[in-house]
Write a protein that holds these residues in place. Structure first.
Motif, PDB file in Angstrom:
ATOM      1  N   LEU A 199       0.752  -1.266   0.051  1.00 35.62           N
ATOM      2  CA  LEU A 199       0.021   0.040   0.038  1.00 35.62           C
ATOM      3  C   LEU A 199       0.869   1.234  -0.067  1.00 35.62           C
ATOM      4  CD1 LEU A 199      -3.006  -0.904   2.420  1.00 35.62           C
ATOM      5  CD2 LEU A 199      -3.040  -0.761  -0.013  1.00 35.62           C
ATOM      6  N   THR A 200       1.911   1.184   0.805  1.00 38.21           N
ATOM      7  CA  THR A 200       2.956   2.350   0.660  1.00 38.21           C
ATOM      8  C   THR A 200       3.540   2.588  -0.665  1.00 38.21           C
ATOM      9  OG1 THR A 200       3.400   1.873   3.163  1.00 38.21           O
ATOM     10  CG2 THR A 200       4.952   3.239   1.768  1.00 38.21           C
ATOM     11  N   LEU A 201       3.799   1.412  -1.446  1.00 36.90           N
ATOM     12  CA  LEU A 201       4.514   1.504  -2.708  1.00 36.90           C
ATOM     13  C   LEU A 201       3.414   2.205  -3.624  1.00 36.90           C
ATOM     14  CD1 LEU A 201       6.701  -1.493  -2.920  1.00 36.90           C
ATOM     15  CD2 LEU A 201       7.374   0.791  -2.912  1.00 36.90           C
ATOM     16  N   LEU A 202       2.109   1.526  -3.623  1.00 35.67           N
ATOM     17  CA  LEU A 202       1.293   2.124  -4.368  1.00 35.67           C
ATOM     18  C   LEU A 202       0.994   3.578  -3.997  1.00 35.67           C
ATOM     19  CD1 LEU A 202      -1.278   1.192  -6.235  1.00 35.67           C
ATOM     20  CD2 LEU A 202      -2.709   0.994  -4.303  1.00 35.67           C
ATOM     21  N   GLY A 203       0.786   4.117  -2.801  1.00 36.70           N
ATOM     22  CA  GLY A 203       0.581   5.374  -2.359  1.00 36.70           C
ATOM     23  C   GLY A 203       1.645   6.459  -3.069  1.00 36.70           C
ATOM     24  N   ALA A 204       2.981   5.719  -3.020  1.00 33.91           N
ATOM     25  CA  ALA A 204       4.186   6.529  -3.602  1.00 33.91           C
ATOM     26  C   ALA A 204       3.932   6.473  -5.262  1.00 33.91           C
ATOM     27  CB  ALA A 204       5.255   5.996  -3.101  1.00 33.91           C
ATOM     28  N   SER A 205       3.048   5.684  -5.798  1.00 33.00           N
ATOM     29  CA  SER A 205       3.376   5.521  -7.428  1.00 33.00           C
ATOM     30  C   SER A 205       2.570   6.887  -8.110  1.00 33.00           C
ATOM     31  CB  SER A 205       2.567   4.299  -7.762  1.00 33.00           C
ATOM     32  OG  SER A 205       1.300   4.389  -7.570  1.00 33.00           O
ATOM     33  N   VAL A 206       1.901   7.714  -7.366  1.00 32.39           N
ATOM     34  CA  VAL A 206       1.297   8.792  -8.040  1.00 32.39           C
ATOM     35  C   VAL A 206       2.366   9.784  -8.276  1.00 32.39           C
ATOM     36  CG1 VAL A 206      -0.490  10.630  -7.854  1.00 32.39           C
ATOM     37  CG2 VAL A 206      -0.810   8.499  -6.867  1.00 32.39           C
ATOM     38  N   ASP A 207       3.210   9.558  -9.286  1.00 31.57           N
ATOM     39  CA  ASP A 207       4.439  10.356  -9.614  1.00 31.57           C
ATOM     40  C   ASP A 207       4.135  11.060 -10.891  1.00 31.57           C
ATOM     41  OD1 ASP A 207       4.530   8.448 -11.568  1.00 31.57           O
ATOM     42  OD2 ASP A 207       6.504   7.573 -10.718  1.00 31.57           O
ATOM     43  N   GLN A 208       5.263  11.775 -11.448  1.00 34.78           N
ATOM     44  CA  GLN A 208       4.940  12.671 -12.805  1.00 34.78           C
ATOM     45  C   GLN A 208       4.307  11.892 -13.683  1.00 34.78           C
ATOM     46  OE1 GLN A 208       5.483  15.763 -12.756  1.00 34.78           O
ATOM     47  NE2 GLN A 208       4.824  15.675 -14.699  1.00 34.78           N
ATOM     48  N   HIS A 209       4.628  10.548 -13.861  1.00 27.24           N
ATOM     49  CA  HIS A 209       3.967   9.535 -15.090  1.00 27.24           C
ATOM     50  C   HIS A 209       2.293   9.569 -14.959  1.00 27.24           C
ATOM     51  CE1 HIS A 209       3.317   6.505 -17.889  1.00 27.24           C
ATOM     52  NE2 HIS A 209       2.719   5.938 -17.187  1.00 27.24           N
ATOM     53  N   ILE A 210       1.976   9.322 -13.538  1.00 25.93           N
ATOM     54  CA  ILE A 210       0.843   9.077 -13.335  1.00 25.93           C
ATOM     55  C   ILE A 210       0.022  10.581 -13.758  1.00 25.93           C
ATOM     56  CG2 ILE A 210      -1.039   8.812 -11.453  1.00 25.93           C
ATOM     57  CD1 ILE A 210       0.412   6.076 -12.250  1.00 25.93           C
ATOM     58  N   ARG A 211       0.438  11.744 -13.314  1.00 27.43           N
ATOM     59  CA  ARG A 211       0.192  12.926 -13.349  1.00 27.43           C
ATOM     60  C   ARG A 211      -0.033  13.268 -14.941  1.00 27.43           C
ATOM     61  NH1 ARG A 211       0.025  15.943  -8.719  1.00 27.43           N
ATOM     62  NH2 ARG A 211       1.276  15.075  -6.846  1.00 27.43           N
ATOM     63  N   GLU A 212       0.620  13.072 -15.769  1.00 24.45           N
ATOM     64  CA  GLU A 212       0.952  12.958 -17.024  1.00 24.45           C
ATOM     65  C   GLU A 212      -0.469  12.335 -17.725  1.00 24.45           C
ATOM     66  OE1 GLU A 212       4.803  12.082 -18.736  1.00 24.45           O
ATOM     67  OE2 GLU A 212       5.683  13.880 -17.688  1.00 24.45           O
ATOM     68  N   VAL A 213      -0.509  10.909 -17.361  1.00 24.91           N
ATOM     69  CA  VAL A 213      -1.590  10.102 -17.833  1.00 24.91           C
ATOM     70  C   VAL A 213      -2.927  10.969 -17.444  1.00 24.91           C
ATOM     71  CG1 VAL A 213      -2.983   8.209 -17.387  1.00 24.91           C
ATOM     72  CG2 VAL A 213      -0.541   7.988 -17.573  1.00 24.91           C
ATOM     73  N   LEU A 214      -3.109  11.206 -16.297  1.00 21.08           N
ATOM     74  CA  LEU A 214      -4.217  11.883 -15.568  1.00 21.08           C
ATOM     75  C   LEU A 214      -4.594  13.444 -16.448  1.00 21.08           C
ATOM     76  CD1 LEU A 214      -4.103  11.455 -11.873  1.00 21.08           C
ATOM     77  CD2 LEU A 214      -5.369  10.130 -13.565  1.00 21.08           C
ATOM     78  N   HIS A 215      -3.532  14.042 -16.747  1.00 22.29           N
ATOM     79  CA  HIS A 215      -3.651  15.421 -17.451  1.00 22.29           C
ATOM     80  C   HIS A 215      -4.348  14.860 -18.717  1.00 22.29           C
ATOM     81  CE1 HIS A 215      -2.969  19.281 -19.148  1.00 22.29           C
ATOM     82  NE2 HIS A 215      -2.158  18.771 -20.077  1.00 22.29           N
TER      83      HIS A 215
END
Length: 131
Positions: A42-58
């Motif tokens: 869960l900690t790793l999952l929480g830390a995975s909202v990085d720049q790549h995820i933000r680009e996907v969401l954008h």
């Protein structure tokens, strides 16, 4: 044909049941160790909202006018904590996952708040019955 030593993801098991199954298969462990490994996940999952995820969401938000979220809770047995998972529907990106003692509106709002604070418009939330 599925390998016989594989734990099938469709099975909902408690920590104790997972530990017992692993021990049966020769992997010596305890339910406490299973919990520790799960918390690390869960900690790793929480830390995975990085720049790549933000680009996907954008990208998804730009294409669809916002994010469509899905919220689902899985409870292995009555009386156990429920694992709630929130994902973005168009991309399939998992945005949050957390064990909760109850599915109260307050707890679910706390789970979704960091996603809202990312600043993307949310055009809808799909759920199987959460308020």
């Amino acid at each position: 044909m599925r390998p016989k030593n594989r734990i099938i993801p469709q099975n909902h098991m408690t920590r104790q049941e997972i530990a017992e199954e692993l021990n049966r298969r020769g992997v010596r462990t305890t339910d406490r160790n299973v919990q520790m490994l799960y918390e690390r996940y869960l900690t790793l999952l929480g830390a995975s909202v990085d720049q790549h995820i933000r680009e996907v969401l954008h990208h998804v938000s730009s294409q669809n006018g916002g994010l469509m979220l899905s919220m689902d809770g899985v409870q292995p047995k009555k009386g156990n904590e429920t694992l709630y998972v929130i994902r973005e529907v168009f991309s399939g990106t998992v945005l949050a996952a957390k064990n909760l003692k109850s599915g109260s509106s307050e707890e679910l709002q706390n789970l979704i708040r960091p996603i809202v604070e990312l600043g993307y418009p949310i055009i809808g939330i799909v759920s199987d019955g959460q308020q």
